[in-house]
Scaffold this motif. Sequence first.
Motif, PDB file in Angstrom:
ATOM      1  N   VAL A 277       0.874  -1.170   0.000  1.00 37.88           N
ATOM      2  CA  VAL A 277       0.000   0.000   0.000  1.00 37.88           C
ATOM      3  C   VAL A 277       0.914   1.223   0.000  1.00 37.88           C
ATOM      4  N   VAL A 278       0.820   2.030  -1.069  1.00 31.93           N
ATOM      5  CA  VAL A 278       1.718   3.170  -1.213  1.00 31.93           C
ATOM      6  C   VAL A 278       0.925   4.467  -1.161  1.00 31.93           C
ATOM      7  N   ALA A 279       1.578   5.511  -0.687  1.00 29.84           N
ATOM      8  CA  ALA A 279       0.960   6.839  -0.644  1.00 29.84           C
ATOM      9  C   ALA A 279       1.322   7.591  -1.915  1.00 29.84           C
ATOM     10  N   ASP A 280       0.293   8.074  -2.622  1.00 29.49           N
ATOM     11  CA  ASP A 280       0.544   8.816  -3.854  1.00 29.49           C
ATOM     12  C   ASP A 280      -0.642   9.745  -4.125  1.00 29.49           C
ATOM     13  N   GLU A 281      -0.357  10.962  -4.519  1.00 30.74           N
ATOM     14  CA  GLU A 281      -1.416  11.945  -4.740  1.00 30.74           C
ATOM     15  C   GLU A 281      -2.284  11.616  -5.948  1.00 30.74           C
ATOM     16  N   HIS A 282      -1.884  10.619  -6.743  1.00 28.69           N
ATOM     17  CA  HIS A 282      -2.735  10.188  -7.855  1.00 28.69           C
ATOM     18  C   HIS A 282      -4.076   9.660  -7.336  1.00 28.69           C
ATOM     19  N   ARG A 308       7.276   6.302  -9.075  1.00 31.13           N
ATOM     20  CA  ARG A 308       7.418   7.052  -7.822  1.00 31.13           C
ATOM     21  C   ARG A 308       7.509   6.127  -6.616  1.00 31.13           C
ATOM     22  N   ALA A 309       6.898   4.940  -6.758  1.00 29.02           N
ATOM     23  CA  ALA A 309       6.939   3.972  -5.657  1.00 29.02           C
ATOM     24  C   ALA A 309       8.237   3.176  -5.632  1.00 29.02           C
ATOM     25  N   GLY A 310       9.087   3.389  -6.639  1.00 30.76           N
ATOM     26  CA  GLY A 310      10.399   2.745  -6.647  1.00 30.76           C
ATOM     27  C   GLY A 310      10.523   1.534  -7.534  1.00 30.76           C
ATOM     28  N   PHE A 311       9.495   1.247  -8.332  1.00 25.37           N
ATOM     29  CA  PHE A 311       9.588   0.115  -9.249  1.00 25.37           C
ATOM     30  C   PHE A 311      10.376   0.517 -10.495  1.00 25.37           C
TER      31      PHE A 311
END
Length: 913
Positions: A277-282, A308-311
């Motif tokens: 579960v990642v935090a993203d303004e999208h 942005r999540a590092g993938f």
Amino acid sequence: MTENILHETAPEAPITQGLAKTFEPAAIEAKWYPHWESSGAFRPARPDAVPFTIVNPPPNVTGSLHIGHALDNTLQDVVIRYERLRGKDALWVVGTDHAGIATQMVVERQMEAHQDKRTNYTRDEFIAKVWEWKTESGGTITRQLRRLGCSMDWSREQFTMDPHFTRAVVKVFVDLHAKGLIYRDKRLVNWDPKLKTAISDLEVETREVKGGFWRFRYPLADGVVRSDGLAYIEVATTRPETMLADMAVAVHPDDARYQSVIGAFIEQPLTGRRIPVVADEHADPELGSGAVKITPGHDFNDFEVGKRAGFKASDMLNMLDAEARVVQTADGLVPAEFLGLDRFDARAAVVAAMKAAGFLVPHLDQNADGDGEEHEFEPRTIQTPFGDRGGVVIEPWLTDQWYVDAEKLAKAPIEAVRSGAIEIVPKAWEKTFFNWMENIQPWCVSRQLWWGHRIPAWYDANGKAYVAEDEAAAQALAGEGVALTRDEDVLDTWFSSALWPFATLGWPDDTAMVARHYPNDLLISGFDILFFWDARMAMQGLEFMGEVPWRRLYLHGLVRAADGQKMSKSKGNVVDPLGLIDQYGADALRFFMCAMESQGRDVKMDERRVEGYRNFATKLWNAARFCQANGIGASQSLAAPAATHAVNRWIIGEVVETLAALDQAMADLRFDAAANAVYHFVWDTFCDWYIEFIKGAFDDETRAVAGWVLDQMLVMLHPFMPFVTEELWHALAGPPCPRDNDLILARWPEPAAHVDAAAKSEVEWLIALVSGFRTAKNELGLAPGARLEAWLPDPSDATRAIIAANGPAIDRLARLSAIHFAPAPAGAAMQVGAGDATLIVPLEGLVDIAAEKARLEKALAASEKEAKALAGRLGNPSFVERAKPEAVDKARADHAHHTAEAARLAAALKRLG
């Protein structure tokens, strides 16, 4: 001694006899275009003159002339003919684009019709078949451009797959790669599963498709529970099949519902894959549950979230093959029952599996009583991307492709527009240009086709690429004995067409031609290819030539249907320009395009206007016949002849003013203003007034002036209506004094004259008088030919002089048998103004005053009432915003009509005084 109007001597022109009674454009067009082309009139042949260069947006070699081409090429031809007449060494570069996808599709369809297919042949054999098709069938649009009258230099016709052009393309690719501005990368592309190639954004069309919005529960892993006690996160999607490649769930960093689980994991129900579960303004907290499933390998927004999540792109999961069938992902977690399914079959299977496992959240369709019926999904109309060629839904697909570093190449064009080195017209487009260029993404330039410029890259056994101009150079880079395999892909056609302004001139070989004609002076383009073509030409021109590709960029709108809708075959509102040419002539269609082309606005197609401009050509034709019948022919003078008569001094001044207005409009690229200036001069000034004034007064001076004005008129009108003007140019100079040049190569007017204020005042007084009496008679129901007497007490000396000098014209045109310089008899009368004079005509015995007043008052009241009602409707925001555009337009037109009618009726009542 007068200066000869002729500029250059042309080969003998087709014989033009005395003018036929009826104007027939088809025969004229068929006669003059071949003559112009064969005589070399379109070629730049003035080495001592200032060069002027434009290039046409190369149409697809598979194409045929559509209404957008008609607008685009008409505007270009107007400019090139105008500059040619002004003495410039004018070059209009013409050619066609090889149109990789479109052309390959055309040839493959022909093969299918014969139960054949591309894969039955080697690559070289298939390409040979494409060249064969190009030779036999690829010239349709160029023949149609000739019908429109386009004065292109066909002797230098270009094709983006010509050998010299291919050399330029390869050089640019190799040089950009050497500079690090071209590279290979794994990113998402618009993938067409039918054509099995990446396509550009321009080849994607969005359609509304009835679809669904499914909701699913994704269980949290490791016993984690949200702060509200829930052990799952609900996600929604329009593409359930993509969950087979989910890599994360995104929530907004400020969404309080999910603060406690950011960084936790979810166990995807079907694959068992643990995803964070990642935090993203999208993620939009206001949309659905506020949580979004993230599939970086199959969605453009998800790709950015994933980065942005590092993938890394190389680690993003791909669940589809080139035909959009489910394949195993790199982690091997896609269940076997889904493998091999088409993407839409996979959607149904995924939903069924999630429902069976209890993870589908049904949609409740509530009724008025609050009860409801459960459905698997919420019906939605979804904006869905389709390939405009393949006709199937486009799939965002993660694949290795070649990219141009557009961000770096965009810097120079941005500065060029900011500094004014490139002027964009209309200026309003600058904001759009900067917004796109400053946020530009890498440009995917590889396509999985056989037809096109093959990418000059070779790979060794380890997959390392060696980019070079040919295989020998690549082998030298790899080293002796290293086995190399050529890249199978070809370049995006926009990559090669980006070189159009300089590769068409022979770059990098023909440096003399490039030096003379680069930069181009002007580019005329539809706004819809501002980024696909125009901006990329600016990038490549500045990168390789060190100079802008053109100094001005003119962006025109679309041609829309009469009701303002975009034309499309599915709507059945497409207009065939060739049909319009067959019916009304090329000149009429061309003039319509120019008159309707107002900067910043689309052109609404109106066949009645095209017909009206055919009538305009006929009016010109009839005026020329009248002149010819009265001994008026071609002038041998570039400067205006000497004139003593007021009407002749006036018409010379009108030429001077029209010429100035026309030149200013062309300098400003206001095609509508240019067309309207010459239209009103021809129709109103020359045909409606000058010819009327000189009837019955054909002395030597008038014949000389009229012939000179006709010449100037034909030259000024020629860029817009080349065919009829060329025909009249020669017809008016028939035996015994034929022209020794064609109008296309004549000289632009240089009247060497000024506006004679006294003559202008005198003739405008006469026009006001005649117009006033004609209008008054019409308003009061008097016969147009009725002869009247007028009274004019205390006229000024200037008015007395005008009346004294123009008695026969006043009698003939205004139908005034006498003007008495005395007070008018008592009683009802009408009044007509001209200059400082007000002429009074008694109406006793001519009109039933009481009945006429009653009629006018009743009609005035009705028009005022209707105008007021329409004004109220148009002042209501609800009507203007919600009604159909055509209804609003009709209301505005009706309001304008009734307002004008009320003013006319009020004026008529006032005349009855």
